[in-house]
Structure formats: structure tokens, C-alpha cells
Design an enzyme around this catalytic site. Structure first.
Site, PDB file in Angstrom:
ATOM      1  N   ASN A   9      43.596  42.764  60.636  1.00 32.92           N
ATOM      2  CA  ASN A   9      43.352  43.679  59.357  1.00 32.92           C
ATOM      3  C   ASN A   9      41.906  43.566  59.140  1.00 32.92           C
ATOM      4  O   ASN A   9      41.833  42.524  58.169  1.00 32.92           O
ATOM      5  CB  ASN A   9      44.261  43.703  58.541  1.00 32.92           C
ATOM      6  CG  ASN A   9      43.994  44.560  57.118  1.00 32.92           C
ATOM      7  OD1 ASN A   9      43.043  45.205  57.400  1.00 32.92           O
ATOM      8  ND2 ASN A   9      44.728  44.325  56.204  1.00 32.92           N
ATOM      9  N   LYS A  11      40.159  44.863  56.922  1.00 34.57           N
ATOM     10  CA  LYS A  11      40.086  45.568  55.436  1.00 34.57           C
ATOM     11  C   LYS A  11      38.582  46.268  55.391  1.00 34.57           C
ATOM     12  O   LYS A  11      38.110  46.855  56.292  1.00 34.57           O
ATOM     13  CB  LYS A  11      40.240  44.376  54.385  1.00 34.57           C
ATOM     14  CG  LYS A  11      41.352  43.592  54.745  1.00 34.57           C
ATOM     15  CD  LYS A  11      41.958  42.594  53.674  1.00 34.57           C
ATOM     16  CE  LYS A  11      42.953  41.895  54.098  1.00 34.57           C
ATOM     17  NZ  LYS A  11      43.705  41.256  52.876  1.00 34.57           N
ATOM     18  N   HIS A  95      50.152  48.675  52.722  1.00 34.41           N
ATOM     19  CA  HIS A  95      49.709  47.089  52.386  1.00 34.41           C
ATOM     20  C   HIS A  95      49.688  47.049  51.320  1.00 34.41           C
ATOM     21  O   HIS A  95      49.513  47.800  50.323  1.00 34.41           O
ATOM     22  CB  HIS A  95      48.254  47.173  53.095  1.00 34.41           C
ATOM     23  CG  HIS A  95      47.855  45.794  53.129  1.00 34.41           C
ATOM     24  ND1 HIS A  95      47.221  45.000  51.929  1.00 34.41           N
ATOM     25  CD2 HIS A  95      47.651  44.935  54.073  1.00 34.41           C
ATOM     26  CE1 HIS A  95      47.030  43.837  52.260  1.00 34.41           C
ATOM     27  NE2 HIS A  95      47.118  43.804  53.581  1.00 34.41           N
ATOM     28  N   GLU A  97      47.718  45.756  49.095  1.00 40.51           N
ATOM     29  CA  GLU A  97      46.408  46.041  48.571  1.00 40.51           C
ATOM     30  C   GLU A  97      46.599  47.576  47.925  1.00 40.51           C
ATOM     31  O   GLU A  97      45.933  48.051  47.127  1.00 40.51           O
ATOM     32  CB  GLU A  97      45.099  45.846  49.127  1.00 40.51           C
ATOM     33  CG  GLU A  97      45.028  44.346  49.405  1.00 40.51           C
ATOM     34  CD  GLU A  97      44.447  43.512  50.542  1.00 40.51           C
ATOM     35  OE1 GLU A  97      43.706  44.483  51.115  1.00 40.51           O
ATOM     36  OE2 GLU A  97      44.363  42.520  50.595  1.00 40.51           O
ATOM     37  N   GLU A 167      54.700  40.303  54.186  1.00 39.18           N
ATOM     38  CA  GLU A 167      53.577  39.960  53.764  1.00 39.18           C
ATOM     39  C   GLU A 167      53.546  39.391  52.324  1.00 39.18           C
ATOM     40  O   GLU A 167      53.508  40.180  51.194  1.00 39.18           O
ATOM     41  CB  GLU A 167      52.033  40.534  53.852  1.00 39.18           C
ATOM     42  CG  GLU A 167      51.900  41.005  55.191  1.00 39.18           C
ATOM     43  CD  GLU A 167      50.465  41.438  55.461  1.00 39.18           C
ATOM     44  OE1 GLU A 167      49.933  40.950  56.168  1.00 39.18           O
ATOM     45  OE2 GLU A 167      49.904  42.470  54.737  1.00 39.18           O
ATOM     46  N   GLY A 173      45.106  36.329  51.425  1.00 37.60           N
ATOM     47  CA  GLY A 173      43.799  36.015  51.010  1.00 37.60           C
ATOM     48  C   GLY A 173      43.431  34.814  50.293  1.00 37.60           C
ATOM     49  O   GLY A 173      42.500  34.715  49.675  1.00 37.60           O
ATOM     50  N   SER A 213      47.302  34.544  54.959  1.00 40.21           N
ATOM     51  CA  SER A 213      46.402  33.485  55.278  1.00 40.21           C
ATOM     52  C   SER A 213      47.082  32.809  56.572  1.00 40.21           C
ATOM     53  O   SER A 213      47.084  31.583  56.946  1.00 40.21           O
ATOM     54  CB  SER A 213      46.498  32.442  54.370  1.00 40.21           C
ATOM     55  OG  SER A 213      46.294  33.036  53.134  1.00 40.21           O
TER      56      SER A 213
HETATM   57  C1  PEP Z   1      46.412  40.980  55.277  1.00 36.13           C
HETATM   58  O1  PEP Z   1      45.611  41.377  54.413  1.00 36.13           O
HETATM   59  O2  PEP Z   1      47.199  41.761  56.057  1.00 36.13           O
HETATM   60  C2  PEP Z   1      46.064  39.597  55.184  1.00 36.13           C
HETATM   61  C3  PEP Z   1      47.407  38.912  55.742  1.00 36.13           C
HETATM   62  O3  PEP Z   1      45.272  38.804  54.830  1.00 36.13           O
HETATM   63  P1  PEP Z   1      45.177  37.519  55.111  1.00 36.13           P
HETATM   64  O4  PEP Z   1      45.207  36.856  56.419  1.00 36.13           O
HETATM   65  O5  PEP Z   1      43.510  37.295  54.922  1.00 36.13           O
HETATM   66  O6  PEP Z   1      45.713  36.641  54.082  1.00 36.13           O
END
Ligand code: PEP
Length: 250
Positions: A9, A11, A95, A97, A167, A173, A213
Site C-alpha cells: 500500500n 498510500k 483502511h 486511515e 491491521e 506506521g 509495520s
Molecule cells: C498500511 O498502511 O496498511 C500499513 C500496514 O502500513 P505500515 O506497513 O507502514 O505500518
């Protein structure tokens, strides 16, 4: 046997030049991978050029969001028809976000999932709890509600093709990953709920990705868990070498 998926992803990252450079490097690094579905989700503005670069490769294209109507007076939105037209096969929906910054509710996510299927796109539905919810012992309640509302009204034939991404918001992040035991516990719970809602065949078929992460250093232990079928990767998907290493988990 569920075929693993590793999805990146991107973003809000990637100009045309950045995107092209990243995809050219990635194509080469993962060209021999056969046993994993590799997906990248770049921003809308570069989907078209990346779609052309991916022809004949083992990398599939996803969008990071879409609206649930096919066309009309919805300024600023992008429809599933447009995503199909540009070569997307998958779409990330719900997601955290989008839920957090853009007020997306599970009801909206549910409409989007149905609309994605109606247009032959496979939805990757994200669910996950915040730190406050985890600390208040609400993780399972949040996950059950998001799952039930997000997938409400789906026929089994469609439900078995949904990809779920667990997630935990506190791990996105932040550099803080759920331990393999924490992740497996929630993945097993999700599979159990899919069994309650749709029955054994759907529960066994649905691929459940972990996101939060994920990096080259932790992917192998996460992927060793029975109910973790792949990963949704944010930050580490922006570097061809690190994403390729995650794709080549052991
Ligand atoms: C995501 O945005 O789906 C995600 C898992 O981000 P990150 O790997 O940066 O934590």
C-alpha cells in the site's frame, strides 16, 4: 491450502517518476516468485502508467479506495468501473486511515465491497483496533463488529473471495509490530467468526493478511503462523528491495 498474498500500500506517495522507478526495480527482483500473489496499490494518478508496466509480469494492480457508485455527480471520487478500466484487479477498502481521517463507516465499507464485487474487483477489507480499544480489552468486540458490518449481506460465493487485512491501528506506521502470537490470536478469531457467519468453506478459503509495520526483519515469523496468509505492507513497500524480501518470506 490458501495461496499467500503480499500487498503493498503506497498510500499518498509516488510521482510518475518515483512510481516508474520503483516498479521497474520491483519487477526484476520478484520475477521468479511463483507461489505468492503479489499486489501493489499505488495512488490513482499513477495507476494507468503502472498498469502498462505490469503487463506480462507476476504483479497485480490494486487501488487504495473507490466510491460505490459506478458514475455520476460525485465530484472527486473514482468508481469501480474506472478502476477496472485502468487494469486494477483488487481494491483496498476500509483502511483505518480512511475510517479515521475520512469518516468511513462500516456501512460505507459494506456498500463499497458489494460494488467492488459487482464490478469484478476483489476487495481487501481492512479491520483493526486502536491502542485504546486494545487496552480496554475491546479488540475482539471491535473486530467482530467491523467484520459483521463490513461483510453483511454477502452471499457465500462472494464472501469466500474477500481478502481480510487485520491491521491493528497502533502498529501502522509506528514501527511497532504485533507479536506473532498477538497477530495469530486475532487471525484465528477472525477465521472463527467467518465460520460463524458463513460456514466452514468460506472460513477455510478466506485469506487473512496481517498489516502493521511488516518489514524484512519480522515477516518470516509472522508468516510462520497458521492463520496468517500474507501481509499488507505500507512503508516497507516503497523500497523495491525491502518489499521484494517480504514477498520472498521464508
Ligand atoms: C498500511 O498502511 O496498511 C500499513 C500496514 O502500513 P505500515 O506497513 O507502514 O505500518
Amino acid at each position: 491450502m490458501r495461496r499467500p498474498i503480499v500487498a503493498g500500500n503506497w498510500k499518498l506517495n509516488g510521482t510518475l517518476d518515483d512510481a516508474e522507478e520503483l516498479v521497474v526495480a520491483l519487477k526484476n527482483l520478484v520475477k521468479d516468485v511463483e507461489k505468492v500473489d503479489i499486489i501493489i496499490a499505488p495512488p490513482f494518478t499513477v495507476l494507468s502508467i503502472i498498469s502498462a508496466l505490469l503487463i506480462g509480469t507476476n504483479i497485480k494492480l490494486a487501488a487504495q479506495n473507490m466510491y460505490f457508485e459506478n458514475s455520476g455527480a460525485y465530484t472527486g471520487e473514482v468508481s469501480p468501473v474506472m478502476l477496472k478500466d485502468v487494469g486494477c484487479e483488487y481494491v483496498i477498502l476500509g483502511h483505518s486511515e480512511r475510517r479515521g481521517y475520512f469518516a468511513e463507516t462500516s456501512d460505507i465499507v459494506n456498500k463499497k465491497i458489494k460494488s467492488a464485487f459487482a464490478n469484478d474487483l476483489t476487495p481487501i477489507m481492512c479491520i483493526g483496533e486502536s491502542l485504546e480499544q486494545r487496552e480496554a480489552d475491546l479488540t475482539f468486540n471491535v473486530i467482530e463488529t467491523q467484520l459483521k458490518e463490513g461483510l453483511g449481506g454477502l452471499e457465500n460465493e462472494l464472501a469466500k473471495n474477500v481478502i481480510v487485512a487485520y491491521e491493528p491501528i497502533w502498529a501502522i506506521g509506528t514501527g511497532k509490530t504485533a507479536t506473532k502470537e498477538q497477530a495469530q490470536e486475532v487471525h484465528a478469531f477472525i477465521r472463527g467468526k467467518l465460520n460463524d457467519f458463513f460456514g466452514k468453506d468460506v472460513a477455510n478459503a478466506v485469506r487473512i493478511l496481517y498489516g502493521g509495520s511488516v518489514k524484512p526483519e519480522n515477516v518470516d515469523e509472522l508468516m510462520s503462523q497458521k492463520d496468517i496468509d500474507g501481509s499488507l505492507v505500507g512503508g516497507a513497500s516503497l523500497k523495491a528491495e525491502s518489499f521484494a524480501r517480504i514477498v520472498k518470506f521464508q
